[in-house]
Write a protein that holds these residues in place. Sequence first.
Motif, PDB file in Angstrom:
ATOM      1  N   MET A  13      -4.834   6.871   0.823  1.00  0.00           N
ATOM      2  CA  MET A  13      -4.446   6.988   1.882  1.00  0.00           C
ATOM      3  C   MET A  13      -4.946   6.848   3.137  1.00  0.00           C
ATOM      4  SD  MET A  13      -2.990  10.965   0.718  1.00  0.00           S
ATOM      5  CE  MET A  13      -1.929  11.095   2.124  1.00  0.00           C
ATOM      6  N   GLY A  14      -6.341   6.621   3.152  1.00  0.00           N
ATOM      7  CA  GLY A  14      -6.877   6.247   4.314  1.00  0.00           C
ATOM      8  C   GLY A  14      -6.791   4.698   4.428  1.00  0.00           C
ATOM      9  N   LEU A  15      -6.963   4.042   3.176  1.00  0.00           N
ATOM     10  CA  LEU A  15      -6.595   2.607   3.215  1.00  0.00           C
ATOM     11  C   LEU A  15      -5.051   2.140   3.557  1.00  0.00           C
ATOM     12  CD1 LEU A  15      -8.512   0.121   2.095  1.00  0.00           C
ATOM     13  CD2 LEU A  15      -7.339   0.304   0.188  1.00  0.00           C
ATOM     14  N   PRO A  51      -1.419   9.028  -4.863  1.00  0.00           N
ATOM     15  CA  PRO A  51      -1.752  10.358  -4.120  1.00  0.00           C
ATOM     16  C   PRO A  51      -0.723  11.191  -3.996  1.00  0.00           C
ATOM     17  CG  PRO A  51      -2.593   8.472  -3.151  1.00  0.00           C
ATOM     18  CD  PRO A  51      -1.403   7.828  -4.110  1.00  0.00           C
ATOM     19  N   TYR A  52       0.648  10.663  -3.786  1.00  0.00           N
ATOM     20  CA  TYR A  52       1.523  11.930  -3.300  1.00  0.00           C
ATOM     21  C   TYR A  52       2.066  12.731  -4.601  1.00  0.00           C
ATOM     22  CZ  TYR A  52       2.733   9.805   1.078  1.00  0.00           C
ATOM     23  OH  TYR A  52       2.655   9.422   2.311  1.00  0.00           O
ATOM     24  N   PRO A  53       2.203  12.119  -5.669  1.00  0.00           N
ATOM     25  CA  PRO A  53       2.173  13.269  -7.096  1.00  0.00           C
ATOM     26  C   PRO A  53       1.246  14.004  -7.225  1.00  0.00           C
ATOM     27  CG  PRO A  53       2.705  10.910  -7.546  1.00  0.00           C
ATOM     28  CD  PRO A  53       2.318  10.752  -6.320  1.00  0.00           C
ATOM     29  N   MET A 100       0.975  -1.217   0.127  1.00  0.00           N
ATOM     30  CA  MET A 100      -0.109  -0.042   0.123  1.00  0.00           C
ATOM     31  C   MET A 100       0.780   1.324  -0.005  1.00  0.00           C
ATOM     32  SD  MET A 100      -3.156  -0.500  -0.449  1.00  0.00           S
ATOM     33  CE  MET A 100      -3.607   1.238  -0.334  1.00  0.00           C
ATOM     34  N   ASP A 101       1.904   1.031   0.708  1.00  0.00           N
ATOM     35  CA  ASP A 101       2.942   2.391   0.671  1.00  0.00           C
ATOM     36  C   ASP A 101       3.192   2.797  -0.777  1.00  0.00           C
ATOM     37  OD1 ASP A 101       2.587   2.838   3.362  1.00  0.00           O
ATOM     38  OD2 ASP A 101       4.398   1.518   3.691  1.00  0.00           O
ATOM     39  N   LEU A 102       3.635   1.877  -1.568  1.00  0.00           N
ATOM     40  CA  LEU A 102       4.044   1.871  -2.938  1.00  0.00           C
ATOM     41  C   LEU A 102       2.921   2.334  -3.502  1.00  0.00           C
ATOM     42  CD1 LEU A 102       6.198   1.499  -5.020  1.00  0.00           C
ATOM     43  CD2 LEU A 102       5.480  -0.823  -5.534  1.00  0.00           C
ATOM     44  N   VAL A 103       1.560   2.060  -3.539  1.00  0.00           N
ATOM     45  CA  VAL A 103       0.495   2.612  -4.121  1.00  0.00           C
ATOM     46  C   VAL A 103       0.221   4.034  -3.978  1.00  0.00           C
ATOM     47  CG1 VAL A 103      -1.972   2.487  -4.516  1.00  0.00           C
ATOM     48  CG2 VAL A 103      -0.609   0.377  -4.369  1.00  0.00           C
ATOM     49  N   VAL A 104       0.587   4.407  -2.767  1.00  0.00           N
ATOM     50  CA  VAL A 104       0.283   5.718  -2.070  1.00  0.00           C
ATOM     51  C   VAL A 104       1.242   6.637  -2.730  1.00  0.00           C
ATOM     52  CG1 VAL A 104       0.282   7.211  -0.244  1.00  0.00           C
ATOM     53  CG2 VAL A 104      -0.849   5.199  -0.068  1.00  0.00           C
ATOM     54  N   ALA A 105       2.736   6.144  -2.878  1.00  0.00           N
ATOM     55  CA  ALA A 105       3.913   6.970  -3.355  1.00  0.00           C
ATOM     56  C   ALA A 105       3.366   7.294  -5.014  1.00  0.00           C
ATOM     57  CB  ALA A 105       4.919   6.143  -3.130  1.00  0.00           C
ATOM     58  N   ILE A 106       3.096   5.914  -5.376  1.00  0.00           N
ATOM     59  CA  ILE A 106       2.743   6.329  -7.118  1.00  0.00           C
ATOM     60  C   ILE A 106       1.583   7.142  -7.459  1.00  0.00           C
ATOM     61  CG2 ILE A 106       2.093   5.145  -9.165  1.00  0.00           C
ATOM     62  CD1 ILE A 106       3.591   2.778  -8.081  1.00  0.00           C
ATOM     63  N   HIS A 130     -10.579  12.563  -8.352  1.00  0.00           N
ATOM     64  CA  HIS A 130      -9.283  12.229  -7.956  1.00  0.00           C
ATOM     65  C   HIS A 130      -9.156  12.690  -6.472  1.00  0.00           C
ATOM     66  CE1 HIS A 130      -7.407  11.227 -11.895  1.00  0.00           C
ATOM     67  NE2 HIS A 130      -7.828  12.350 -12.540  1.00  0.00           N
ATOM     68  N   CYS A 131      -9.779  13.522  -6.186  1.00  0.00           N
ATOM     69  CA  CYS A 131      -9.542  14.053  -4.741  1.00  0.00           C
ATOM     70  C   CYS A 131     -10.166  12.892  -3.911  1.00  0.00           C
ATOM     71  CB  CYS A 131     -10.498  14.899  -4.302  1.00  0.00           C
ATOM     72  SG  CYS A 131     -10.524  15.806  -2.581  1.00  0.00           S
ATOM     73  N   GLN A 132     -11.119  12.325  -4.319  1.00  0.00           N
ATOM     74  CA  GLN A 132     -11.797  11.155  -3.286  1.00  0.00           C
ATOM     75  C   GLN A 132     -10.935   9.878  -3.271  1.00  0.00           C
ATOM     76  OE1 GLN A 132     -14.954  11.292  -1.647  1.00  0.00           O
ATOM     77  NE2 GLN A 132     -14.258  13.329  -1.628  1.00  0.00           N
TER      78      GLN A 132
END
Length: 282
Positions: free
Chosen positions: A36-38, A9-11, A1-7, A28-30
């Motif tokens: 990130m919550g997941l 939401p973070y950009p 999940m950290d990798l998904v968030v890095a790919i 995209h906001c939702q």
Amino acid sequence: MDLVVAIYPYPLVLASIINNGWNLGYVHCQISAFLMGLSVVSSIFNITGIAVNRYCYICHSLQYDKLYSNRNSLCNVLLIWMLTLVAIMPNLQTRTLQYDPRIYSCTFTQSVSSVYTISLVVFHFFLPMVIVTFCYLRIWILVLQVRRRVKPDSKPKLKPQDFRNFVTMFVVFVLFAICWAPLNFIGLIVASDPDTMAPRIPEWLFVASYYMAYFNSCLNAIIYGLLNQNFRQEYKRIIVSLCTAKMFFGDNSNDAADKIKCRPAPLKANNNLIKRMNQESK
């Protein structure tokens, strides 16, 4: 999940910082806030599951194989993700996923639903922390008993590898609790009286606690690298591979080509050797 968030939401957060606001639309906001919550909820439930696993492995080693058979292990993983979805899905109904200009990202808004915020903090943070604390306290008690025992065979032995793994996960848990505690306490304070307490929370305190919480994902890789031998070996292997690749591409440069051109041709070298041998025989 950290990798998904890095790919994903973070950009989007970076784009929001550059544009000084969110201009990527509601969808995209939702999605970014939901991912990130997941990631957050799954992290705490996974830490809890690992703590229970270590507790059973060290304190109840005789029943461990039965408790964590292949079938039961798969059920535990499915249970963790089911609880994660149960905890995060109400966000879609309560509309608590909104853009927060203080942190330039779409995230969980603590002041929208007091009931949901308190429930999430209690069942997602405090209750798992109590379970993990109980498990690690029991493990520490057993470790002290094993180290202080007089007869070597009076109690089960604790392997050095098992102890190192336990210490690694214990440090991960402690850092997680330290990094996420401020944001969760702020959530409880805000949820107790959103209209009165939300304006009283200093902006710098909320921003610091938010980024401190998400910085915890970076710390995990450092802890694993420092305390886990397998991770250190993988890091070394990756570094050596990168250096080897650099040397390989360096040898294919113009300098390497010049070296090849300077080498005598095999046929010419052989002819010179034959002439020298004929002269010596005469």
